[in-house]
Write a protein that holds these residues in place. Sequence first.
Motif, mmCIF file in Angstrom:
data_model
loop_
_atom_site.group_PDB
_atom_site.id
_atom_site.type_symbol
_atom_site.label_atom_id
_atom_site.label_comp_id
_atom_site.label_asym_id
_atom_site.label_seq_id
_atom_site.Cartn_x
_atom_site.Cartn_y
_atom_site.Cartn_z
ATOM 1 N N ARG A 30 -23.038 -31.487 -34.929
ATOM 2 C CA ARG A 30 -24.347 -31.303 -34.310
ATOM 3 C C ARG A 30 -25.335 -32.386 -34.749
ATOM 4 O O ARG A 30 -25.630 -32.534 -35.926
ATOM 5 C CB ARG A 30 -24.870 -29.938 -34.687
ATOM 6 C CG ARG A 30 -26.151 -29.629 -34.034
ATOM 7 C CD ARG A 30 -26.676 -28.305 -34.447
ATOM 8 N NE ARG A 30 -28.067 -28.347 -33.993
ATOM 9 C CZ ARG A 30 -28.905 -27.388 -34.083
ATOM 10 N NH1 ARG A 30 -28.546 -26.278 -34.620
ATOM 11 N NH2 ARG A 30 -30.117 -27.508 -33.656
ATOM 12 N N GLY A 31 -25.840 -33.128 -33.786
ATOM 13 C CA GLY A 31 -26.841 -34.152 -34.062
ATOM 14 C C GLY A 31 -26.276 -35.433 -34.642
ATOM 15 O O GLY A 31 -27.025 -36.353 -34.934
ATOM 16 N N LYS A 91 -27.784 -34.716 -25.853
ATOM 17 C CA LYS A 91 -27.373 -33.653 -26.768
ATOM 18 C C LYS A 91 -28.002 -33.828 -28.148
ATOM 19 O O LYS A 91 -28.445 -32.855 -28.759
ATOM 20 C CB LYS A 91 -25.842 -33.625 -26.897
ATOM 21 C CG LYS A 91 -25.145 -33.083 -25.668
ATOM 22 C CD LYS A 91 -23.639 -33.116 -25.865
ATOM 23 C CE LYS A 91 -22.910 -32.547 -24.678
ATOM 24 N NZ LYS A 91 -21.448 -32.587 -24.887
ATOM 25 N N SER A 93 -30.795 -35.313 -28.786
ATOM 26 C CA SER A 93 -32.217 -35.006 -28.615
ATOM 27 C C SER A 93 -32.450 -33.505 -28.517
ATOM 28 O O SER A 93 -33.403 -32.972 -29.102
ATOM 29 C CB SER A 93 -32.744 -35.711 -27.369
ATOM 30 O OG SER A 93 -34.108 -35.482 -27.199
ATOM 31 N N ARG A 94 -31.594 -32.824 -27.785
ATOM 32 C CA ARG A 94 -31.751 -31.392 -27.560
ATOM 33 C C ARG A 94 -31.676 -30.579 -28.849
ATOM 34 O O ARG A 94 -32.313 -29.543 -28.970
ATOM 35 C CB ARG A 94 -30.698 -30.903 -26.567
ATOM 36 C CG ARG A 94 -30.940 -29.465 -26.133
ATOM 37 C CD ARG A 94 -29.960 -28.984 -25.091
ATOM 38 N NE ARG A 94 -28.627 -28.898 -25.649
ATOM 39 C CZ ARG A 94 -27.523 -29.410 -25.085
ATOM 40 N NH1 ARG A 94 -27.602 -30.046 -23.937
ATOM 41 N NH2 ARG A 94 -26.360 -29.292 -25.651
ATOM 42 N N VAL A 95 -30.931 -31.055 -29.826
ATOM 43 C CA VAL A 95 -30.828 -30.310 -31.078
ATOM 44 C C VAL A 95 -31.884 -30.744 -32.090
ATOM 45 O O VAL A 95 -31.787 -30.415 -33.268
ATOM 46 C CB VAL A 95 -29.404 -30.382 -31.692
ATOM 47 C CG1 VAL A 95 -28.395 -29.721 -30.782
ATOM 48 C CG2 VAL A 95 -29.015 -31.795 -32.039
ATOM 49 N N GLY A 96 -32.907 -31.469 -31.619
ATOM 50 C CA GLY A 96 -34.051 -31.764 -32.469
ATOM 51 C C GLY A 96 -34.111 -33.146 -33.073
ATOM 52 O O GLY A 96 -34.877 -33.380 -33.994
#
Length: 126
Positions: A30-31, A91, A93-96
């Motif tokens: 993630r990220g 993706k 960006s979407r997880v912060g």
Amino acid sequence: MSDVALVALGGGTGSLLRWGVGKLFPSSGRGGIPWSTVFINITGAFAIGYLSVLFSVEWHDRYGSFLKSAVLTGLLGGYTTFSTMELDAAKISRVGFAGKAALYLVVQVAVGVAAAGLGAALAHAG
């Protein structure tokens, strides 16, 4: 063989190659940076820069012969993946991690342009 068949054969081969190379890189989670996409796009940019000079391909005339259709448009078009790079950035960006996503895009494009230029320069030197 028609140009359409050459592009299809090259594109299928390039896509399989991308899939195989992608399997060599573990998921970054993630990220994280998707290193398989980075590697694929940079090596593809280098190859297309090199082969474009080697085959004497001009930007406005890159679709006609076997080498142009099968290798440049098909194989390397199927191998490289601009759309996956964009999806990866979305993706991230979407997880912060919007800043990281923007940096990922900017750096990958800049390094890709440099890789294509290096490939072209090496082909000119050779």
